[in-house]
Design a protein around this motif. Sequence first.
Motif, short mmCIF file in Angstrom:
data_model
loop_
_atom_site.label_atom_id
_atom_site.label_comp_id
_atom_site.label_asym_id
_atom_site.label_seq_id
_atom_site.Cartn_x
_atom_site.Cartn_y
_atom_site.Cartn_z
N LYS A 138 0.81 -1.22 0.00
CA LYS A 138 0.00 0.00 0.00
C LYS A 138 0.84 1.27 0.00
N LEU A 139 2.09 1.20 0.46
CA LEU A 139 2.94 2.39 0.50
C LEU A 139 3.22 2.94 -0.89
N LEU A 140 3.11 2.12 -1.92
CA LEU A 140 3.31 2.62 -3.27
C LEU A 140 2.25 3.65 -3.63
N ASN A 141 1.05 3.45 -3.11
CA ASN A 141 -0.02 4.42 -3.37
C ASN A 141 0.16 5.71 -2.57
N TRP A 142 0.81 5.61 -1.41
CA TRP A 142 1.06 6.80 -0.59
C TRP A 142 2.00 7.77 -1.31
N ALA A 143 2.98 7.24 -2.02
CA ALA A 143 4.03 8.06 -2.60
C ALA A 143 3.65 8.65 -3.95
N ASP A 144 4.12 9.86 -4.21
CA ASP A 144 4.01 10.39 -5.58
C ASP A 144 5.34 10.30 -6.32
N GLY A 145 6.37 9.84 -5.62
CA GLY A 145 7.66 9.55 -6.23
C GLY A 145 8.28 8.33 -5.58
N ILE A 146 8.74 7.37 -6.38
CA ILE A 146 9.29 6.12 -5.86
C ILE A 146 10.71 5.95 -6.39
N ILE A 147 11.66 5.68 -5.49
CA ILE A 147 13.06 5.51 -5.87
C ILE A 147 13.54 4.12 -5.44
N PRO A 148 13.50 3.14 -6.33
CA PRO A 148 14.07 1.81 -6.01
C PRO A 148 15.58 1.82 -6.22
N VAL A 149 16.30 1.25 -5.26
CA VAL A 149 17.76 1.15 -5.36
C VAL A 149 18.10 -0.34 -5.42
N GLY A 150 18.68 -0.78 -6.52
CA GLY A 150 18.92 -2.21 -6.69
C GLY A 150 20.34 -2.51 -7.14
N SER A 151 20.65 -3.78 -7.17
CA SER A 151 21.91 -4.25 -7.76
C SER A 151 21.59 -5.42 -8.68
N VAL A 152 22.28 -5.48 -9.78
CA VAL A 152 21.99 -6.47 -10.81
C VAL A 152 23.07 -7.55 -10.79
N GLU A 153 22.64 -8.76 -10.48
CA GLU A 153 23.53 -9.93 -10.44
C GLU A 153 22.85 -11.10 -11.14
N PRO A 154 23.57 -12.19 -11.34
CA PRO A 154 22.94 -13.38 -11.93
C PRO A 154 21.83 -13.91 -11.03
N HIS A 155 20.76 -14.39 -11.64
CA HIS A 155 19.69 -15.03 -10.88
C HIS A 155 19.27 -16.29 -11.62
N TYR A 156 19.12 -17.37 -10.87
CA TYR A 156 19.01 -18.69 -11.49
C TYR A 156 17.68 -18.96 -12.17
N PHE A 157 16.63 -18.19 -11.90
CA PHE A 157 15.41 -18.39 -12.70
C PHE A 157 14.81 -17.10 -13.23
N ALA A 158 15.18 -15.94 -12.66
CA ALA A 158 14.69 -14.67 -13.20
C ALA A 158 15.66 -14.10 -14.22
N GLY A 159 16.81 -14.76 -14.41
CA GLY A 159 17.81 -14.29 -15.35
C GLY A 159 18.81 -13.36 -14.68
N LEU A 160 18.27 -12.27 -14.11
CA LEU A 160 19.07 -11.28 -13.39
C LEU A 160 18.26 -10.75 -12.22
N THR A 161 18.95 -10.31 -11.18
CA THR A 161 18.27 -9.57 -10.12
C THR A 161 18.15 -8.12 -10.56
#
Length: 409
Positions: free
Chosen positions: A149-172
């Motif tokens: 529900k917090l996604l609806n609270w925000a008018d701006g969303i900043i995801p911070v991620g790192s991209v690595e190998p993932h065994y079924f999604a391909g990449l994180t």
Amino acid sequence: MKHSVDTHFFKGELELPEGSQVDTLLPNYQKTTLAGEDVGKRLNEPTGGPALSDFLTDKERILIILNDGQRPTPSKMVLEQIMPRLYTKETKIIIACGTHREPNMAEKRKILGDYLDDFCDELHYNRSKEDDFNPYGETSRGTRVRFNKLLNWADGIIPVGSVEPHYFAGLTGGRKSFLPGVAAYSTIEANHSLATKDGSATFALEGNPVHEDMMEAVSLLDLDRIFSIQTVVDSGSNPCFMSCGDLISSFDEAGKRAMQIYGVTIPFKYDLVIAGVSAPLNKTLYQSQKGLENASLARRTGGRIVLSSLCTEGVGDDVFVELLKEGKTPKGALELIENEFKLGYQKAAKIARHALEGELFLHSGIQEGVVKSIFATPVFDLAQCTRGLEGPQRVLIIPNAPMTVPLLA
């Protein structure tokens, strides 16, 4: 002949038949890493969409999405660069736990640094079975998409991620901040059930049903409200690449670099693969299994994999272990999965298939009985790794297997 082995947890001399060949596989890490000021500069150089300063112009309520303690994401460094730009905004942080446990205090401090004290009242965790989730629609594969529900609270969303190998999604990275990161349990389970389908594999994106379902799910969001920050890290979890801007292009750019760094060519498949797992994935067998997936790409049919991981917190979520126990044999386990899917069974399916293709050995702190129940042989020293092998062997050592993807030439 003897060969020195160092896979973080497994160290010593490996005794091999004369004439054996031993290779070591390491990622193509860059010599330079990004300093804080480099990260700050990149925020004004988006791969697509506005720079962060422009993105924030008409935003008042900002939600930052951070990875949990089971990812090497340099969240603290990124926070140090973006927080000074948010001092006039109402800001909340949510840890994208997905179905993982909440971070412990040491992990929280590592993720947030001094900002842990500043956000003690505005720090949230995705509790996939407990939190309130809002519906966003359904994907073409039937996944009913519900996000925190917090996604609806925000008018701006900043995801911070790192991209690595993932065994079924391909990449994180990228879309995974949302699914599974801040999604409801039922949404995660439906998406992850696709991991048993063809196409779900390390580095696979096009034709990968898990990845494509994730992308379809995040497309149901208002993507203009998202400023994505994606990193690629070295062996010390320091950022060596960063892309930012819109969710899609920032992930694409980081994904390309991740494949260049973590993908390493091998000339042939090996008789014996010794695969190490380092922090933070060495806490549980559930996470360490990702090293097994990459090691399997380098093992010949009928060959042997030795997975070495501390597993300081034991098995982790034991759903996959219980399924393998119930199946009694690899084929029996796969038959059970065909009849019913629960979250965690995707891991059981992968292990069962690897057990059918060759030998599995496990060097860890896991109890012997548990190790045997997942169709692996427990080992306690390097001498046991080569027991029963005859004649010259082709041996591959992968010190950090979850972050190293063997690619057959």
